[in-house]
Design an enzyme around this catalytic site. Structure first.
Site, PDB file in Angstrom:
ATOM      1  N   GLU A  65       0.775  -1.240   0.000  1.00  0.00           N
ATOM      2  CA  GLU A  65       0.000   0.000   0.000  1.00  0.00           C
ATOM      3  C   GLU A  65       0.812   1.299   0.000  1.00  0.00           C
ATOM      4  OE1 GLU A  65      -3.103  -0.353   3.005  1.00  0.00           O
ATOM      5  OE2 GLU A  65      -4.145  -1.853   1.790  1.00  0.00           O
ATOM      6  N   GLU A  79      -6.469  -7.529  -1.368  1.00  0.00           N
ATOM      7  CA  GLU A  79      -7.229  -7.365  -0.126  1.00  0.00           C
ATOM      8  C   GLU A  79      -8.660  -6.992  -0.487  1.00  0.00           C
ATOM      9  OE1 GLU A  79      -5.719  -4.602   2.796  1.00  0.00           O
ATOM     10  OE2 GLU A  79      -3.663  -5.309   2.571  1.00  0.00           O
TER      11      GLU A  79
HETATM   12  C1  LIG Z   1      -7.961  -2.858   6.285  1.00  0.00           C
HETATM   13  C2  LIG Z   1      -6.629  -3.246   6.775  1.00  0.00           C
HETATM   14  O1  LIG Z   1      -6.518  -3.746   7.866  1.00  0.00           O
HETATM   15  N1  LIG Z   1      -5.616  -3.019   5.959  1.00  0.00           N
HETATM   16  C3  LIG Z   1      -4.258  -3.365   6.295  1.00  0.00           C
HETATM   17  C4  LIG Z   1      -3.607  -4.031   5.163  1.00  0.00           C
HETATM   18  O2  LIG Z   1      -2.345  -4.512   5.421  1.00  0.00           O
HETATM   19  C5  LIG Z   1      -1.449  -3.741   6.190  1.00  0.00           C
HETATM   20  C6  LIG Z   1      -0.558  -4.714   6.866  1.00  0.00           C
HETATM   21  O3  LIG Z   1       0.102  -5.534   5.959  1.00  0.00           O
HETATM   22  C7  LIG Z   1      -2.059  -2.769   7.175  1.00  0.00           C
HETATM   23  O4  LIG Z   1      -1.160  -1.724   7.401  1.00  0.00           O
HETATM   24  C8  LIG Z   1      -3.374  -2.217   6.665  1.00  0.00           C
HETATM   25  O5  LIG Z   1      -3.996  -1.439   7.661  1.00  0.00           O
END
Ligand SMILES: CC(=O)N[C@H]1CO[C@H](CO)[C@@H](O)[C@@H]1O
Ligand SMILES: *[C@@H]1O[C@H](CO)[C@@H](O)[C@H](O)[C@H]1NC(C)=O
Ligand SMILES: *[C@@H]1O[C@H](CO)[C@@H](O)[C@H](O)[C@H]1NC(C)=O
Ligand SMILES: *[C@@H]1O[C@H](CO)[C@@H](O)[C@H](O)[C@H]1NC(C)=O
Length: 376
Positions: A203, A310
């Site tokens: 991300e 995700e």
């Molecule tokens: C919605 C959520 O929990 N997103 C998470 C996705 O992954 C990273 C960890 O790998 C988190 O930082 C995000 O908050």
């Protein structure tokens, strides 16, 4: 395929399992695809799968291993099963700010028995979040921390020895040169395991768009340069890799090059009002397909392959319809979408709204039956 599974479930759950040693799959097979307890549907070849003793989840994997990302540019959608469906495993990156932190207190590793349960359900891909600050202490150019690597490798090996794919997913990094060095270290450690997938960076957000391109390219070049040439690489984009904004944000990433031609674009998408995945309320029953349709068009126009790394929804009927619409959309466009991962499982999620940790996670109990009907 999905309507087949649903209708056979209505006819009667108790009878919907293939007998020991019976056929359970293969081209054009329309009979039972799940074996009786104690037997696993095992692929012999493209035309024939058989119920063999054991519970290893080798069910669906044999045909997945050799298929490379298509490089042609189809102009219309192609319906079919996804290649991958699985779950994010999140706990080794917990304890943000506590580096290296204490195992068992600040961070932990996914539980093999939970992974085993998910494998038995038919999931064939897992994204293993980890912390780069723990893998290479202090500096990206440092050598690996042997203990953390050993524990991470044990989780990865458990997944891949059972025939599934493991995606390695570090937290965000901004230094291009250090990033290349870091990926050389990680790829060197895992280059002989072709079922490992390298997910460059979790991300990216609020970063210069050229920097996102350069970081991804540095990671790809470092991974291939380290001799890891058989594995897929998943590249994420800016704006939290959101699928809904991909077409207006990440257009320049079409320019990424991969000498092994196994690059896949990983996007994320939640269905709550601000796309953040922090609420169990979905905007509408159709929001899933709507939010990713622009990304589907982008992938097709650019001749690229995507993966929804995700997604999740709350345990309620509005979200269930939205999640169904999302997964149907991915299957309807399986020429450009190869799979998806639910967010998230792990032993420390407790009563989290999306927890997919078996046996009692909120997401697992509400969504497992639906989700596994989309497994390959
Ligand atoms: C919605 C959520 O929990 N997103 C998470 C996705 O992954 C990273 C960890 O790998 C988190 O930082 C995000 O908050
Ligand atoms: C599967 O079905 C299609 C369409 O009926 C047919 O053309 C094909 O030969 C079949 N394949 C096998 C392996 O039976
Ligand atoms: C690795 O796991 C073992 C338990 O299997 C634990 O004792 C050790 O502290 C862990 N180390 C790290 C760095 O994760
Ligand atoms: C971009 O994607 C979004 C979300 O799927 C879609 O609503 C929008 O129409 C797309 N915009 C363009 C310019 O294609």
């Amino acid at each position: 395929m999905r309507s087949f599974i649903i209708s056979s479930a209505l006819v009667g759950l108790a009878t919907a399992a293939a007998s020991p040693y019976a056929q359970c799959g293969g081209t054009n097979w329309s009979g039972d695809v799940v074996c009786e307890s104690g037997y696993t549907c095992t692929v012999s070849n493209e035309y024939y799968s058989q119920c063999l003793p054991g519970t290893a989840a080798s069910t669906t994997l044999a045909t997945s291993t050799t298929k490379a990302a298509p490089s042609s540019t189809p102009t219309t959608g192609a319906a079919g099963k996804l290649k991958w469906l699985g779950i994010n495993l999140s706990v080794a990156e917990f304890g943000t700010g506590e580096y290296p932190g204490v195992w068992g207190t600040h961070f932990y590793f996914p539980d093999d028995s939970a992974i085993s349960t998910l494998l038995e359900q038919g999931y064939n891909i897992f994204r293993v979040a980890f912390s780069m600050e723990r893998l290479v202490a202090d500096k990206l150019t440092n050598t690996v921390a042997a203990d953390y690597l050993k524990n991470l490798t044990a989780t990865v090996d458990y997944i891949t020895d059972n025939g599934a794919y493991a995606i390695l997913d570090p937290e965000i990094i901004t230094d291009v040169e250090g990033f290349g060095s870091f990926w050389t270290t990680v790829a060197t450690a895992f280059k002989s395991n072709e079922k490992v997938i390298f997910d460059t960076n979790n991300e990216y957000h609020d970063m210069d768009q050229d920097l996102v391109l350069n970081l991804n390219q540095a990671a790809i070049d470092a991974i291939r340069g380290a001799g890891a040439t058989s594995q897929y690489i998943f590249a994420e984009g800016n704006s939290w890799s959101g699928a809904h904004s991909w077409n207006t944000t990440n257009g320049n990433l079409a320019g990424l090059t991969d000498s092994a031609d196994k690059l896949i674009y990983e996007m994320h998408q939640y269905l709550d009002s601000d796309n953040s995945g922090t609420s169990d309320v979905c905007v509408s029953t159709t929001i899933g397909a709507e939010r990713v349709s622009g990304a589907t068009a982008w992938l097709r126009e650019n001749g690229k392959i995507g993966f929804l790394g995700e997604f999740a929804g709350g345990a309620n009927s509005q979200c269930e319809a939205a999640v169904t619409g999302l997964l149907d959309h991915l299957e309807e466009n399986s020429d450009v979408w190869e799979g998806a991962l639910w967010w998230a499982a792990g032993p420390w999620w407790a009563d989290y709204i999306y927890s997919f940790e078996p046996p009692s996670g909120t997401g697992y109990t509400y969504y497992n039956t639906l989700l596994k009907s989309y497994a390959p």
